[in-house]
Design a protein around this motif. Structure first.
Motif, PDB file in Angstrom:
ATOM      1  N   ILE A 199       0.952  -1.270   0.078  1.00  0.00           N
ATOM      2  CA  ILE A 199       0.108   0.034   0.014  1.00  0.00           C
ATOM      3  C   ILE A 199       0.814   1.218  -0.152  1.00  0.00           C
ATOM      4  O   ILE A 199       1.690   1.404   0.898  1.00  0.00           O
ATOM      5  N   LEU A 200       1.075   1.841  -1.152  1.00  0.00           N
ATOM      6  CA  LEU A 200       1.753   3.051  -1.201  1.00  0.00           C
ATOM      7  C   LEU A 200       1.351   4.114  -0.102  1.00  0.00           C
ATOM      8  O   LEU A 200       0.222   4.367   0.355  1.00  0.00           O
ATOM      9  N   GLY A 201       2.579   4.885   0.380  1.00  0.00           N
ATOM     10  CA  GLY A 201       2.362   6.024   1.207  1.00  0.00           C
ATOM     11  C   GLY A 201       1.838   7.238   0.892  1.00  0.00           C
ATOM     12  O   GLY A 201       1.441   7.345  -0.482  1.00  0.00           O
ATOM     13  N   ASP A 202       1.966   8.266   1.452  1.00  0.00           N
ATOM     14  CA  ASP A 202       1.396   9.404   1.012  1.00  0.00           C
ATOM     15  C   ASP A 202       2.620   9.996   0.146  1.00  0.00           C
ATOM     16  O   ASP A 202       3.769   9.730  -0.005  1.00  0.00           O
ATOM     17  N   VAL A 203       2.006  10.772  -0.972  1.00  0.00           N
ATOM     18  CA  VAL A 203       2.800  11.491  -1.796  1.00  0.00           C
ATOM     19  C   VAL A 203       2.964  12.730  -1.776  1.00  0.00           C
ATOM     20  O   VAL A 203       1.761  13.498  -1.916  1.00  0.00           O
ATOM     21  N   LEU A 204       4.075  13.499  -1.527  1.00  0.00           N
ATOM     22  CA  LEU A 204       4.343  14.786  -1.318  1.00  0.00           C
ATOM     23  C   LEU A 204       3.979  15.660  -2.535  1.00  0.00           C
ATOM     24  O   LEU A 204       4.798  15.179  -3.618  1.00  0.00           O
ATOM     25  N   LEU A 205       3.253  16.618  -2.775  1.00  0.00           N
ATOM     26  CA  LEU A 205       2.909  17.180  -4.088  1.00  0.00           C
ATOM     27  C   LEU A 205       3.652  18.927  -4.028  1.00  0.00           C
ATOM     28  O   LEU A 205       4.208  18.998  -4.788  1.00  0.00           O
ATOM     29  N   GLU A 234       1.279  19.591   1.056  1.00  0.00           N
ATOM     30  CA  GLU A 234       0.140  19.391   0.312  1.00  0.00           C
ATOM     31  C   GLU A 234       0.586  17.975   0.042  1.00  0.00           C
ATOM     32  O   GLU A 234       1.503  17.715  -0.797  1.00  0.00           O
ATOM     33  N   TYR A 235      -0.078  16.839   0.184  1.00  0.00           N
ATOM     34  CA  TYR A 235       0.050  15.325  -0.081  1.00  0.00           C
ATOM     35  C   TYR A 235      -1.141  14.677  -0.901  1.00  0.00           C
ATOM     36  O   TYR A 235      -2.435  15.051  -0.627  1.00  0.00           O
ATOM     37  N   LEU A 236      -0.877  13.732  -1.471  1.00  0.00           N
ATOM     38  CA  LEU A 236      -1.782  12.614  -2.104  1.00  0.00           C
ATOM     39  C   LEU A 236      -1.935  11.554  -1.241  1.00  0.00           C
ATOM     40  O   LEU A 236      -1.016  10.894  -1.210  1.00  0.00           O
ATOM     41  N   VAL A 241      -6.468  14.793  -2.267  1.00  0.00           N
ATOM     42  CA  VAL A 241      -5.467  15.738  -1.765  1.00  0.00           C
ATOM     43  C   VAL A 241      -5.709  16.635  -0.552  1.00  0.00           C
ATOM     44  O   VAL A 241      -6.724  17.051  -0.360  1.00  0.00           O
ATOM     45  N   THR A 242      -4.676  16.413   0.596  1.00  0.00           N
ATOM     46  CA  THR A 242      -4.890  16.948   1.604  1.00  0.00           C
ATOM     47  C   THR A 242      -3.596  17.925   2.052  1.00  0.00           C
ATOM     48  O   THR A 242      -2.653  17.682   1.442  1.00  0.00           O
ATOM     49  N   THR A 243      -3.922  19.013   2.750  1.00  0.00           N
ATOM     50  CA  THR A 243      -3.049  19.952   3.182  1.00  0.00           C
ATOM     51  C   THR A 243      -2.981  19.994   4.693  1.00  0.00           C
ATOM     52  O   THR A 243      -3.794  19.824   5.346  1.00  0.00           O
TER      53      THR A 243
END
Length: 252
Positions: A199-205, A234-236, A241-243
């Motif tokens: 399960i992929l972790g959060d992705v920093l955008l 801000e991450y995915l 997308v959440t901040t």
């Protein structure tokens, strides 16, 4: 070995591999050492005359001359981290020049020679020096702590090659220090479920609105921050997308 031929012991104080910078303590009488005049690399101009001093191929106390051929370049340190704001010069810089001074026409220190850009590793018309403004900012920390205090998120991240294979745009978080800034903010690492599926972790955008496409973008951003700075991350996660606000902390 000093200029008069006398030999004195030296010991390391600390270093910053990400800037190819080290500080040593020389056990020599004060009257034998003469501090160099320090200039400002922030006011340099392309075309300005410069001199490089070093020990190319073991020939000590060698001096070469040239001009500044570029400013605000970016190269990679031996630790493979980007070094920003580097001075480019056509003064001959060869193996053995690294760590030597780059001087302006008045003999003032404006940079430290660090890298050669050529297929053979020898001089091919382009050399680089870390600007003295960067050195002046880091040396006091090395003298005090033996290293540079660096701000961080408390995460380990995937390499660009991995994110490209996964089709991910941004910086994928692999591991999170639960007690670090990202962990306190609730960011998630890459993990496996009970069936063994990844399960992929959060992705920093974006950080403070600045797009983060790869690890180098993240390193450049953190290079201009300090411990204690508040950053909007801000991450995915799960296509959403959440901040969140993260307070940067000191990392080793």
């Amino acid at each position: 070995t000093l200029s008069d031929g006398s030999v004195w012991k030296a010991k390391p104080i600390g270093f910053e591999p990400e800037k190819d910078l080290a500080v040593i303590d020389i056990d020599a009488p004060a009257e034998k050492l003469y501090p160099i005049s320090v200039g400002k690399s922030s006011t340099l101009k392309v075309g300005q005359s410069v001199m490089a001093i070093g020990n190319p191929f073991g020939f000590d106390h060698s001096l070469t001359t040239g001009v500044i051929s570029g400013l605000d370049r970016e190269i990679r340190s031996p630790a493979q981290r980007p070094i920003q704001g580097v001075i480019q010069t056509d003064a001959a810089i060869n193996p053995g020049n690294s760590g030597g001074p780059l001087l302006d026409s008045q003999g003032r220190l404006i940079g430290m020679n660090t890298a050669i850009y050529s297929p053979s590793g020898a001089y091919a018309g382009i050399g680089f020096a870390v600007r003295v403004d960067t050195i002046a900012r880091m040396v006091p920390e090395i003298l005090k702590h033996g290293k540079v205090t660096k701000p961080g998120l408390g995460v380990s991240i995937a390499s660009s090659s991995i994110t490209r294979r996964l089709g991910v745009t941004g910086v994928l978080i692999m591991n999170v220090d639960e007690n670090g800034p990202a962990g306190k903010a609730g960011l998630r690492p890459t993990r496996r479920d009970n069936m063994g599926h990844v399960i992929l972790g959060d992705v920093l955008l974006r950080l403070d609105g600045q797009q983060i496409k790869n690890p180098d973008d993240l390193f450049r951003f953190l290079d201009n921050k300090q411990v204690g700075d508040k950053v909007k991350v801000e991450y995915l996660r799960d296509d959403q997308v959440t901040t969140v606000e993260v307070v940067l902390e000191r990392v080793n």
